[in-house]
Design a protein around this motif. Structure first.
Motif, PDB file in Angstrom:
ATOM      1  N   VAL A  17      16.903  78.636  63.871  1.00 27.89           N
ATOM      2  CA  VAL A  17      17.962  78.357  64.845  1.00 27.89           C
ATOM      3  C   VAL A  17      17.405  78.433  66.269  1.00 27.89           C
ATOM      4  N   GLU A  18      16.644  79.480  66.566  1.00 24.33           N
ATOM      5  CA  GLU A  18      16.088  79.627  67.904  1.00 24.33           C
ATOM      6  C   GLU A  18      15.099  78.509  68.230  1.00 24.33           C
ATOM      7  N   LYS A  19      14.256  78.151  67.271  1.00 20.90           N
ATOM      8  CA  LYS A  19      13.291  77.078  67.498  1.00 20.90           C
ATOM      9  C   LYS A  19      14.002  75.751  67.740  1.00 20.90           C
ATOM     10  N   ARG A  20      15.046  75.499  66.962  1.00 21.01           N
ATOM     11  CA  ARG A  20      15.787  74.247  67.104  1.00 21.01           C
ATOM     12  C   ARG A  20      16.536  74.200  68.443  1.00 21.01           C
ATOM     13  N   LYS A  21      17.092  75.321  68.863  1.00 21.56           N
ATOM     14  CA  LYS A  21      17.768  75.364  70.163  1.00 21.56           C
ATOM     15  C   LYS A  21      16.789  75.104  71.301  1.00 21.56           C
ATOM     16  N   ASP A  22      15.600  75.691  71.217  1.00 22.59           N
ATOM     17  CA  ASP A  22      14.598  75.454  72.259  1.00 22.59           C
ATOM     18  C   ASP A  22      14.190  73.982  72.310  1.00 22.59           C
ATOM     19  N   GLU A  23      14.046  73.371  71.132  1.00 25.36           N
ATOM     20  CA  GLU A  23      13.665  71.958  71.092  1.00 25.36           C
ATOM     21  C   GLU A  23      14.758  71.070  71.690  1.00 25.36           C
ATOM     22  N   ILE A  24      16.012  71.346  71.336  1.00 28.09           N
ATOM     23  CA  ILE A  24      17.122  70.549  71.870  1.00 28.09           C
ATOM     24  C   ILE A  24      17.244  70.744  73.371  1.00 28.09           C
ATOM     25  N   GLN A  25      17.087  71.977  73.830  1.00 28.23           N
ATOM     26  CA  GLN A  25      17.196  72.254  75.263  1.00 28.23           C
ATOM     27  C   GLN A  25      16.074  71.582  76.044  1.00 28.23           C
ATOM     28  N   SER A  26      14.893  71.515  75.463  1.00 30.17           N
ATOM     29  CA  SER A  26      13.769  70.875  76.160  1.00 30.17           C
ATOM     30  C   SER A  26      13.951  69.366  76.256  1.00 30.17           C
ATOM     31  N   GLY A  27      14.479  68.755  75.212  1.00 28.65           N
ATOM     32  CA  GLY A  27      14.604  67.304  75.209  1.00 28.65           C
ATOM     33  C   GLY A  27      15.904  66.766  75.742  1.00 28.65           C
ATOM     34  N   PHE A  28      16.861  67.640  76.031  1.00 29.74           N
ATOM     35  CA  PHE A  28      18.182  67.166  76.452  1.00 29.74           C
ATOM     36  C   PHE A  28      18.159  66.428  77.792  1.00 29.74           C
ATOM     37  N   PRO A  29      17.433  66.889  78.830  1.00 28.66           N
ATOM     38  CA  PRO A  29      17.378  66.109  80.083  1.00 28.66           C
ATOM     39  C   PRO A  29      16.808  64.708  79.898  1.00 28.66           C
ATOM     40  N   ASP A  30      15.753  64.571  79.088  1.00 24.94           N
ATOM     41  CA  ASP A  30      15.194  63.242  78.823  1.00 24.94           C
ATOM     42  C   ASP A  30      16.197  62.361  78.094  1.00 24.94           C
ATOM     43  N   ALA A  31      16.942  62.948  77.164  1.00 24.40           N
ATOM     44  CA  ALA A  31      17.948  62.171  76.437  1.00 24.40           C
ATOM     45  C   ALA A  31      19.040  61.668  77.370  1.00 24.40           C
ATOM     46  N   LEU A  32      19.445  62.508  78.325  1.00 23.55           N
ATOM     47  CA  LEU A  32      20.472  62.068  79.277  1.00 23.55           C
ATOM     48  C   LEU A  32      19.955  60.944  80.164  1.00 23.55           C
ATOM     49  N   ASP A  33      18.700  61.027  80.592  1.00 17.65           N
ATOM     50  CA  ASP A  33      18.128  59.956  81.411  1.00 17.65           C
ATOM     51  C   ASP A  33      18.081  58.637  80.634  1.00 17.65           C
ATOM     52  N   MET A  34      17.664  58.707  79.367  1.00 17.29           N
ATOM     53  CA  MET A  34      17.632  57.498  78.542  1.00 17.29           C
ATOM     54  C   MET A  34      19.034  56.935  78.320  1.00 17.29           C
ATOM     55  N   MET A  35      19.990  57.821  78.085  1.00 15.51           N
ATOM     56  CA  MET A  35      21.355  57.366  77.880  1.00 15.51           C
ATOM     57  C   MET A  35      21.915  56.715  79.138  1.00 15.51           C
ATOM     58  N   LEU A  36      21.584  57.283  80.292  1.00 16.18           N
ATOM     59  CA  LEU A  36      22.047  56.706  81.553  1.00 16.18           C
ATOM     60  C   LEU A  36      21.470  55.302  81.756  1.00 16.18           C
ATOM     61  N   VAL A  37      20.196  55.119  81.443  1.00 19.43           N
ATOM     62  CA  VAL A  37      19.571  53.799  81.571  1.00 19.43           C
ATOM     63  C   VAL A  37      20.250  52.797  80.641  1.00 19.43           C
ATOM     64  N   CYS A  38      20.529  53.227  79.395  1.00 21.87           N
ATOM     65  CA  CYS A  38      21.158  52.322  78.432  1.00 21.87           C
ATOM     66  C   CYS A  38      22.571  51.943  78.862  1.00 21.87           C
ATOM     67  N   VAL A  39      23.346  52.916  79.359  1.00 21.29           N
ATOM     68  CA  VAL A  39      24.720  52.638  79.777  1.00 21.29           C
ATOM     69  C   VAL A  39      24.734  51.715  80.987  1.00 21.29           C
ATOM     70  N   GLU A  40      23.837  51.950  81.966  1.00 19.26           N
ATOM     71  CA  GLU A  40      23.793  51.096  83.144  1.00 19.26           C
ATOM     72  C   GLU A  40      23.265  49.709  82.824  1.00 19.26           C
ATOM     73  N   ALA A  41      22.524  49.585  81.703  1.00 23.03           N
ATOM     74  CA  ALA A  41      22.037  48.262  81.278  1.00 23.03           C
ATOM     75  C   ALA A  41      23.121  47.452  80.579  1.00 23.03           C
ATOM     76  N   GLY A  42      24.283  48.041  80.335  1.00 20.30           N
ATOM     77  CA  GLY A  42      25.393  47.304  79.753  1.00 20.30           C
ATOM     78  C   GLY A  42      25.702  47.638  78.309  1.00 20.30           C
ATOM     79  N   GLN A  43      24.978  48.580  77.710  1.00 24.79           N
ATOM     80  CA  GLN A  43      25.261  48.945  76.327  1.00 24.79           C
ATOM     81  C   GLN A  43      26.459  49.888  76.257  1.00 24.79           C
ATOM     82  N   SER A  44      27.119  49.874  75.102  1.00 21.55           N
ATOM     83  CA  SER A  44      28.240  50.787  74.895  1.00 21.55           C
ATOM     84  C   SER A  44      27.723  52.196  74.629  1.00 21.55           C
TER      85      SER A  44
END
Length: 323
Positions: free
Chosen positions: A165-192
């Protein structure tokens, strides 16, 4: 009269005679009430209530346990699963946070606790019988060799799940900012939103597989027709992180009030990047403190040996040269 009776009791039963007599009378009274309780006729209303309660409990257990799971484990489900709905829900959520989504995860978890506990207890007992002298062994030694392995085996699955659980939380917390940046790019590109989540899951698979799994789950649930707010809330519970919970709240509020999702993502992604930088700076500031003790342990003893050894050798030589 009472003195005579007391004297007779002491002469017959000894100093503890009155206590024995009172205990015997209590046992006789208890035994005499048992036939009376057995001879009472059951109340028909109690029988109806008991039947309804049994039926309700059976239905509740049927809801708690899925009959489509592993048949071999399902035979012993009442021993391998908590009977309380709250406790069962808590252990399911704990295993989900550790990444175990199988229907048999709860049963396998308790089965491993049982097998490892009994197996290591038997191994410890066998080792004690074969290699330890019982006459010289103390009680502490017996507990250490017999009960110690059993306790370790019983607690090992729980420790493993907590570490996962702790290892998985650390992994999600580390990658969450990158995921938000990618999601922002996709949404601004016109994807749902659904397309953006699925694309982010594919892009994150190599770097952050745990976060990619969560995005794939919510993508499939949205495609199945589940409400978006409920899907996102389930994701926040599975992740167990405050950052994800806040992100879910932002998206739900944007959907409720009709504001732009891209604006909300832009603001929250910038905040997550700032938090990641702050966490990195905090870890860097803690490093000198952690290194101090290690540096002293590895540097000071050799330095003392280099500085003091010549003086010790010189003093020893002078002592040998003196008459």
């Amino acid at each position: 009269m009472f003195d005579k009776i007391n004297t007779m009791i002491h002469e017959t039963l000894g100093p503890a005679g009155p206590l024995i007599l009172v205990a015997g009378l209590a046992v006789l009274l208890i035994l005499s009430t048992i036939p009376m309780m057995l001879s009472q006729k059951p109340d028909p209303l109690d029988k109806l209530n008991e039947g309804a309660q049994k039926k309700m409990d059976a239905q509740q257990r049927a809801v708690l346990r899925d009959k489509k799971r592993n048949e071999k484990l399902n035979k012993y489900a009442q021993f391998l699963e908590p009977q309380d709905a709250k406790e069962l829900s808590e252990i399911k959520m704990k295993l989900l946070q550790a990444g175990y989504r199988s229907k048999d995860a709860v049963q396998i978890y308790y089965f491993m606790q049982f097998v490892l506990g009994i197996g290591l207890l038997a191994a410890g007992t066998l080792y004690y019988v074969l290699f330890i002298d019982p006459e010289t062994a103390t009680m502490q030694t017996k507990l250490y060799y017999i009960l110690g392995p059993g306790i370790v085996g019983y607690m090992a699955p729980k420790y493993w799940v907590n570490k996962r659980v702790e290892k998985r939380k650390d992994e999600i917390q580390s990658g969450f900012p990158d995921a938000l940046d990618m999601m922002l790019v996709c949404v601004e590109a016109g994807q749902s939103m659904e397309q953006s989540i699925l694309r982010v899951a594919k892009e994150l698979r190599a770097s952050y597989p745990a976060l990619a799994d969560e995005y794939e789950i919510i993508s499939h649930e949205m495609k199945a027709g589940k409400d978006r707010g409920q899907v996102l809330n389930d994701m926040s519970e599975r992740c167990g992180l405050q950052d994800v919970t806040s992100f879910v709240t932002v998206l739900n509020q944007a959907q409720t009030f009709g504001t732009s999702i891209s604006d909300a993502l832009r603001v929250y992604a910038a905040e997550m990047r700032d938090k990641r930088v702050m966490r990195a700076e905090e870890a860097a500031n803690k490093l000198p403190t952690k290194m101090t003790l290690t540096t002293m342990m590895l540097t000071v003893p050799p330095l003392l040996i280099i500085l003091v050894s010549p003086s010790i050798v010189g003093i020893a030589n002078m002592g040998n040269m003196s008459p």
